[in-house]
Motif scaffolding. Sequence first.
Motif, mmCIF file in Angstrom:
data_model
loop_
_atom_site.group_PDB
_atom_site.id
_atom_site.type_symbol
_atom_site.label_atom_id
_atom_site.label_comp_id
_atom_site.label_asym_id
_atom_site.label_seq_id
_atom_site.Cartn_x
_atom_site.Cartn_y
_atom_site.Cartn_z
ATOM 1 N N GLU A 426 0.913 -1.089 0.019
ATOM 2 C CA GLU A 426 0.035 -0.184 -0.094
ATOM 3 C C GLU A 426 0.976 1.124 0.043
ATOM 4 O O GLU A 426 1.754 1.449 0.793
ATOM 5 N N PRO A 430 -4.626 3.015 4.527
ATOM 6 C CA PRO A 430 -5.861 3.286 5.042
ATOM 7 C C PRO A 430 -6.126 4.209 6.129
ATOM 8 O O PRO A 430 -5.372 3.613 7.095
ATOM 9 N N ILE A 431 -7.039 4.830 6.251
ATOM 10 C CA ILE A 431 -7.101 5.747 7.443
ATOM 11 C C ILE A 431 -8.358 5.105 8.191
ATOM 12 O O ILE A 431 -9.464 5.188 7.438
ATOM 13 N N PHE A 432 -8.252 5.051 9.521
ATOM 14 C CA PHE A 432 -9.292 4.622 10.181
ATOM 15 C C PHE A 432 -9.773 5.637 11.139
ATOM 16 O O PHE A 432 -9.060 6.178 12.026
ATOM 17 N N LEU A 433 -11.003 6.107 10.899
ATOM 18 C CA LEU A 433 -11.366 7.157 11.536
ATOM 19 C C LEU A 433 -12.578 6.653 12.787
ATOM 20 O O LEU A 433 -13.600 6.881 12.962
ATOM 21 N N LYS B 312 4.597 -1.922 -5.873
ATOM 22 C CA LYS B 312 3.567 -0.444 -5.827
ATOM 23 C C LYS B 312 4.356 0.848 -6.142
ATOM 24 O O LYS B 312 3.856 1.739 -6.785
ATOM 25 N N GLU B 547 -17.518 6.923 5.750
ATOM 26 C CA GLU B 547 -16.258 7.251 6.502
ATOM 27 C C GLU B 547 -15.647 6.376 7.548
ATOM 28 O O GLU B 547 -15.029 6.945 8.426
ATOM 29 N N GLY B 549 -14.143 3.593 7.686
ATOM 30 C CA GLY B 549 -12.930 2.916 7.461
ATOM 31 C C GLY B 549 -13.148 1.629 6.348
ATOM 32 O O GLY B 549 -14.159 1.720 6.033
ATOM 33 N N SER B 550 -11.935 1.186 6.103
ATOM 34 C CA SER B 550 -11.962 -0.007 5.175
ATOM 35 C C SER B 550 -11.235 -1.081 5.827
ATOM 36 O O SER B 550 -10.333 -0.996 6.606
#
Lengths: 460, 564
Positions: A426, A430-433, B312, B547, B549-550
């Motif tokens: 990556e 990824p940002i975890f809010l 990447k 919003e 997260g993923s």
Amino acid sequence: MKKLNYIIAAFLVMVWMPSKGQTQKGSVLIKNATVITITQGDLEDTDVLVENGIIKKIGKGLTANNVATIDAKGKYVMPGIIDAHSHVALDAVNEATAPITSEVQMADVVDPYDIGIYRALAGGVTISHAMHGSANAIGGQNITLKHRYGTFNPEDLYMKEAPRTIKFALGENPTRVHGRGKNIQPRTRMGVEAIIRNGFNEALQYKKGWENYQNESKQKGATPIPPKYDGRLQTLVDILDGKVIIHCHSYRADEIYALINTCRDFGITNIVFSHVNEGFKVAPELAEYTMGASVFADWWAYKFEVYYSTAYNAAILTQNGVITSINSDSGELIRHLYHEAAKTQRYGQLSDQQALELITINPAKQLGIADKVGSIEEGKQGDLVIFNDHPLSVYAIPQMTFVDGVKYFDIEEDQNDMRISVSAMETVEPIFLKEHDHSCMHGVDFFFTNFGRNLFEHSH
Amino acid sequence: MKIYTKIKLQCSFLMLMFFLASSNLHAQSDPSGTKRVTGNYAIQNATITTSPGKIIKGATIILKDGLISAVGTNVAIPAGTDIINGDSLFIYPGFIDGGSSAGITKPEEPARPSNFDSSNPSDEIAGITPWRNVLDQLDMTSNALSDWRKAGFTVAQMIPDGGMISGKSAIVVFGSPNSTNVLLQNTAVSARFRGSRGMYPGTPLGVMAKFRDVYKNAELSSKHMNLFTSNSGLNRPEINKTLEAMYPVLNKNIPVIFEVSNDLEIRRALRLQKELGFKLVLSGVTEAEKVIQEIKAANATVLLALTLPEDKAKKTSGDLNEEAQGRTNRVKEAYETALKQAGILEKEGIKFSFTTNGSKSGDLMKNIKIMIENGLSEDAALAALTINSAENLGIQKFAGTLEKGKLANLVITTAPLFSEDAQIKHVIADGYVFDYETKAKKTSGGDKNGKTSDGVAGTWEYISDTPAGSSGGTMTIEGSGDSYEGTITYDDPSGNGKAEAPMKNISTKENSMSFTFDVSAGGMEIKVSVSGDISDDKFIGKMSLAEFGSFPLTATKKPNQSNL
């Protein structure tokens, strides 16, 4: 040439793995600072000497050979801030699948790469209490972490000398997850109490079964059959035996008082209440029967049971003799717990001393580690923060943070990228809010289901 | 009349052609190895590597009824032996796969009882099935398996699919389809840190605790069993097939093979091993450099992942500011470290072997050559594919090298194995010869079987791992080229079972796919977007929920029904 390469490689390995084997202990001499000891008042123009991770000497004109010396003239030194309720550095938070999951251990899922640890250090926090979530009436066993950032090994973060603690939770979270979500007990606050009481009663039977087995084993020629092992009940036995401190997620005064009564019935005294927004209503009871309350400075109304709240909560509890701490429960708030503590001066006129106790010695008491950390005293562990200004000032900014005498944060050496481990997969992580969760919680069933439960993990 | 005759003639001619063509088919060598004239073969005048570093030039190897009966330069060929001309060919021991999922079909999830309690599910529903035998899930005739044989593998330890403790593995040889091909059964118990969907244990937290629980109760149950059989006046033990199936692990007769996806999972497996004391195999090892001393101390067996990440950082283009450049450099570093894994393990003296799990047969040589460019010696690479793998599986007595008395498992190439021009001409497994076409010139594309023609259309099964456990369903996609339509199923937020939603904005670009779908829950619409990369029939990507997260999402395309 080959040999030289080898030496260089060996040196690099040493640099990159500073904490192989035993955790690292450092030495440092901080000179000419205003030392806020917490337990022995403020000392002007004073030096603090840490040797091999332990505070060796506090005084004037100290010298030491071969020890890094920092001139902190005009600056403030206070003990490392302690957060009694955090979920930083965890890969998983809630095993939300059963009303009692006392067998699960947060120590199993510590993520030493979480940048949140470094951010906490930048806010002067040296110890956090990495807790299970609040989905279950009795959640998992927590782990007290020292922020020794930079290691690959999660065990290097464990504060091994800290006593065991466990998460309990009352009210809306367990009743929604299990009652409304899965149609099993507990569906109401009464159900939560029943779950806890039944758990303890079963634990007593379990304990007895093993005691009988052990007694029979001692007899000559006896061939007793071993009972089944149950990590869940064994942990509850350990609570009843006083080996584990309960940290209980709670809001309403009635159920706080109900759990105090449950504990009294079972002879449990090691209990701390977390959040405790209505704690001010039962302050005398909290003072008499518990190890205190760990609260937010001013955070509420994110679900129905958290409306009856006041920013004076910490001050009222303190004035009633409750051991009170202010926690973050958040990767964001953890960066400025000193501001959170300062709010008690606006709402409740606590003294500097009282306000700072909320984030140092008091949380240390609640975690059972006050004999080792939480104040600047000779013989205690060298967890220190240097501030540019008084830590309760709005202008206060942490300059350096030490754990066991080792400097893990220095505002002058703060690089763009402080991550320890980077994924090859990556380019942008990824940002975890997670901080959004509390506001997204109320009234949304989605978050309590299988599909959405991941979002729930960090609810208060 | 004349015309009629002519037509008749043409018809006859066509018929003749048809028969010729079909009889021609029958006369060809039998690439599937279902029947053969003799089980005895001799390959003459080849360059034979009997084990890593031991090379005999101009040598002959004789195979008799599935065993190697002679190898060397001065070998007499007995009568009745089929002679394969080995001039300019290179012979190596057949490759051995430490952990394979080729040809494995996941067992169907058992039906949940009407009074199902997700906090206390039965072992079978919760994915705790150590009594299962992988052979019940294995199809030896599957294409996946023959693809791996084509890549040089002749023996593999098959790993059962399932939940946290999925079952017992077995070691099979990739030989005749008419044989069961089983070398050894019940060789290891397979475990992973995957929780069950919507029930206990749902997360790595629960899985760790449940593993301890199963192990400790297996110990107690075994103790009870021993007491019962040697004493009178005792209550009988309640037979529990989960616990019984763990006995061979307690005795250290067989190891636990833990699937790991990163160094933290390696540490979790080591933690359990340290507490409980079982023999441990780590499968799918990556990021080993961070935990190498601990792996050594635990004496754990290492099965290195054959997969390598994509570069990447190379894709990142345009002018980057200092901060972005720094970040890209770190991704590049991580990428380079990933390529060095095999070399690092070799230098540390760890006799690792490979697991093909999660990788593609077409990438095998490409990836091993990359590992060699990044510090792995050719001998160690061959050892990892052959003798080390045999030793790790405990089958070195009969496999792993080319010696008299060992199984006739060979890989025969047109050039030295790790050279640019090497192509596999034959694979001999269990004494059965499998011939492969070689091309005069190396083609860039390899031999893909045109799978991409229908693009992403088909049925995909996906799993998304979240901190609260995994959830999943199917994606059914129809269409081609620029216009796809599809539906996705997911765990219904309002209770048990699955819900369905149309997939929107499906877009595919080169090897990537993205789409969105809406989930309605509690009167609220939540937009979920999914994006990721496709390679062959695997999709690896992320699922983002507005919003919040993923979370990682992986999907596998089910083979088209028409192919079965």
